[in-house]
Scaffold this active site. Structure first.
Site, PDB file in Angstrom:
ATOM      1  N   LYS A   1       0.842  -1.196   0.000  1.00  0.00           N
ATOM      2  CA  LYS A   1       0.000   0.000   0.000  1.00  0.00           C
ATOM      3  C   LYS A   1       0.878   1.247   0.000  1.00  0.00           C
ATOM      4  O   LYS A   1       2.025   1.189   0.449  1.00  0.00           O
ATOM      5  CB  LYS A   1      -0.850   0.030   1.280  1.00  0.00           C
TER       6      LYS A   1
ATOM      7  N   ARG B   1     -10.534 -11.374   2.170  1.00  0.00           N
ATOM      8  CA  ARG B   1     -11.469 -12.399   1.677  1.00  0.00           C
ATOM      9  C   ARG B   1     -10.867 -13.805   1.739  1.00  0.00           C
ATOM     10  O   ARG B   1     -11.584 -14.789   1.855  1.00  0.00           O
ATOM     11  CB  ARG B   1     -11.939 -12.025   0.266  1.00  0.00           C
TER      12      ARG B   1
HETATM   13  N1  BES Z   1      -8.045  -3.570   4.491  1.00  0.00           N
HETATM   14  C1  BES Z   1      -8.232  -3.156   3.171  1.00  0.00           C
HETATM   15  C2  BES Z   1      -9.514  -2.350   2.958  1.00  0.00           C
HETATM   16  C3  BES Z   1      -9.608  -1.002   3.640  1.00  0.00           C
HETATM   17  C4  BES Z   1      -9.361   0.151   2.934  1.00  0.00           C
HETATM   18  C5  BES Z   1     -10.019  -0.904   4.936  1.00  0.00           C
HETATM   19  C6  BES Z   1      -9.484   1.374   3.553  1.00  0.00           C
HETATM   20  C7  BES Z   1     -10.143   0.317   5.573  1.00  0.00           C
HETATM   21  C8  BES Z   1      -9.875   1.465   4.871  1.00  0.00           C
HETATM   22  C9  BES Z   1      -8.305  -4.368   2.238  1.00  0.00           C
HETATM   23  O1  BES Z   1      -7.579  -5.478   2.624  1.00  0.00           O
HETATM   24  C10 BES Z   1      -7.792  -3.933   0.912  1.00  0.00           C
HETATM   25  O2  BES Z   1      -6.658  -3.556   0.837  1.00  0.00           O
HETATM   26  N2  BES Z   1      -8.634  -3.987  -0.099  1.00  0.00           N
HETATM   27  C11 BES Z   1      -8.284  -3.556  -1.405  1.00  0.00           C
HETATM   28  C12 BES Z   1      -8.774  -4.593  -2.381  1.00  0.00           C
HETATM   29  C13 BES Z   1      -8.283  -4.394  -3.778  1.00  0.00           C
HETATM   30  C14 BES Z   1      -6.814  -4.716  -3.875  1.00  0.00           C
HETATM   31  C15 BES Z   1      -9.070  -5.304  -4.693  1.00  0.00           C
HETATM   32  C16 BES Z   1      -8.964  -2.217  -1.657  1.00  0.00           C
HETATM   33  O3  BES Z   1     -10.122  -2.061  -1.283  1.00  0.00           O
HETATM   34  O4  BES Z   1      -8.320  -1.338  -2.200  1.00  0.00           O
HETATM   35 ZN    ZN Z   2      -5.543  -5.385   1.949  1.00  0.00          ZN
END
Ligand code: BES
Ligand code: ZN
Ligand code: ZN
Length: 497
Positions: free
Chosen positions: A274, A348
């Site tokens: 990230k 997931r």
């Molecule tokens: N933990 C994150 C989602 C999240 C984002 C929680 C912002 C709280 C605040 C999750 O694991 C994630 O990174 N999801 C990605 C999925 C994508 C790579 C398909 C996302 O939502 O960007």
């Molecule tokens: Zn994630």
């Protein structure tokens, strides 16, 4: 803070601050406030008449009493118009009261409950206690700067209302205590809440509540084939843990409700790292798991008659030489294979294992809570939790519980067409669905593991964290989910087969 309940006359009560709640559209001062007003030469009536105090929601005014009544000060708190009052407005007005009292350094407050109906007492109590929450475990606060409201007295006029008021306040205290417990877990830095630490916390909680707790560690997870959880954890130094909390009151005709919570103690994104901005917030990626623990704490303390099982897969998601790589394929606990197209879509994968494992309990319903997608935050912001599921009755119940607890949910569609987006060329499914409808495709992934029971998924990515203070929530973890789950299970009736 201690909460006492007393029968008495406001105008005779000795207190640092006497609080009255007023409606915007009721201009005459009544009952106990009228006596105090008279003693103060009609000062309150005058203020209202001259519109120096308008009782809009959360508006306050503090007046000194100059020894004319035993109370040192009077605080007026607005509730808005009478016809528009809601439980959450009561929660807010309560939080405003105690928040301000604490901030101005008052130690003891008495609230005249004339305008507050007894059925609002749990929400009132929640508002007061939640407003006082602060996460200060890591802060050196000099003694002279420490402000603590130590005691709140609810002043009633009717003796007959005493017993039910005690019960209602107790419920509010249990719920607020559970929400604060959840907030503490989420606000704790990842370094101090590794999966092993969370597992120990769950064991301690179970001991306190006298309920069952089992923690599955790496060798057992390997034996069971929980490869989603193992794969996500393999890049981290910290071993994964799978927490099972089981509240089983063995009541006649009880339903079994399984709650599944995402327990990512830190989500760096893994190899699909990230960006640095706001990455610190990813310590909150275990908010679903923390909410499940908090809810079980409250449900058990309230001795509710349903069996509630909490399943919390816990791990970090880290990049390293041993981490899963984009393109890897894993065989999940259910036997289905998943292509890991993006290592940041890790929630997931661990939830899939937990949701399949849930079948073991023959649940009448399963609800999962997860900070699952940024896409849900884009769709609904920080106000509503995203809801998707495979059962109309359960969705309806969750929606109503959301309205009642004011942890509102909004449904997103889980239509067949979206399932197309997670098809993989080389595995049964893949863990991302392209640039659109991310909250929905994430739920599509989960839906492949929940075919055997009624299920609702709650995406709390937007609601579990807030960036500004409000009447009863402070910057940081909100503890969302606890109030909703308790409300849902407190009013549970047998689920139709
Ligand atoms: N933990 C994150 C989602 C999240 C984002 C929680 C912002 C709280 C605040 C999750 O694991 C994630 O990174 N999801 C990605 C999925 C994508 C790579 C398909 C996302 O939502 O960007
Ligand atoms: Zn994630
Ligand atoms: Zn995550």
């Amino acid at each position: 803070m201690n909460i006492n309940i007393k029968i008495g006359n406001a105008e005779k009560t000795l207190t640092d601050m006497l609080v009255f709640y007023l409606y915007e559209d009721i201009k005459t001062v009544k009952s106990t406030l009228a006596y105090c007003d008279k003693a103060l030469n009609n000062a309150i009536t005058e203020l209202i008449k001259k519109k120096e105090f308008i009782a809009k929601l959360n508006k306050t005014l503090i007046l000194p009493t100059y020894g004319k009544i035993p109370a040192k000060r009077i605080m007026l708190v607005g509730l808005g118009t009478k016809k528009d009052v809601t439980l959450d407005k009561i929660r807010q007005a309560a939080g405003t009261t105690t928040g301000i009292a604490r901030d101005i350094g008052i130690k003891e407050v008495t609230s005249a409950m004339d305008s507050i109906l007894s059925e609002w007492y749990p929400a009132y109590t929640e508002g007061c206690l939640l407003s006082l929450y602060k996460f200060q475990r890591y802060k050196n606060v000099p003694a002279e700067e420490k402000k603590e409201l130590k005691s709140l007295t609810l002043l009633l006029s009717d003796k007959k209302a005493l017993a039910s008021a005690r019960e209602a306040v107790k419920h509010g205290q249990i719920i607020a205590g559970a929400v604060c417990f959840t907030r503490d877990l989420i606000n704790t830095p990842a370094q101090d809440k590794t999966p092993s630490v969370l597992a120990d916390t769950a064991k301690k909680l179970a001991q306190e509540l006298a309920i069952q707790c089992k923690v599955l560690s790496k060798p057992e997870l390997k034996k069971l084939g929980m490869s989603g959880l193992l794969a996500v954890s393999q890049g981290s130094y910290q071993p994964p843990k799978f927490i099972i909390l089981d509240y089983n009151p063995n009541a006649k005709n009880q339903d079994t409700i399984v709650l599944v919570g995402k327990g990512l103690t830190f989500d760096s994104g893994g190899i699909c790292l990230k960006p640095a901005k706001d990455m610190d917030q990813m310590k909150s990626d275990m908010s679903g798991g923390a909410a499940v623990m908090g809810a079980i704490k409250a449900i058990s303390k309230m001795n509710l008659p349903q069996r509630v099982v909490g399943l919390i897969p816990c791990t970090e998601n880290m990049p390293s030489g041993s981490a899963i790589k984009p393109g890897d394929i894993i065989k999940l606990y259910s036997g289905k294979t998943a292509e890991v197209a993006n290592t940041d879509a890790e929630g997931r994968l661990i939830l899939a294992d937990a949701l399949s494992y849930a079948e073991k309990y023959k649940p009448c319903v399963v609800i999962d809570l997860a900070t699952l997608t940024g896409s849900c935050v884009i769709a609904l912001g920080t106000v509503a939790t995203g809801m998707l599921g495979n059962n109309e009755e359960l969705k309806k119940r969750v929606k109503i519980a959301g309205e009642k607890s004011w942890e509102r949910v909004w449904e997103l569609p889980l239509w067949e067409e979206y399932q197309e987006l997670i098809k993989s060329d080389i595995a049964d499914i893949k863990n991302i669905g392209g640039p659109y409808a991310g909250a929905i495709t994430a739920a599509c992934f989960l839906s492949k593991f929940t075919e055997k029971y009624p299920w609702v998924h709650l995406d709390i990515a937007g609601t579990s964290w807030c960036d500004k203070n409000s009447a009863y929530t402070q910057k940081g973890a909100t503890g969302v989910g606890v109030r909703l789950l308790v409300q849902l299970i407190q009013h549970w009736t047998r689920f139709p087969k």
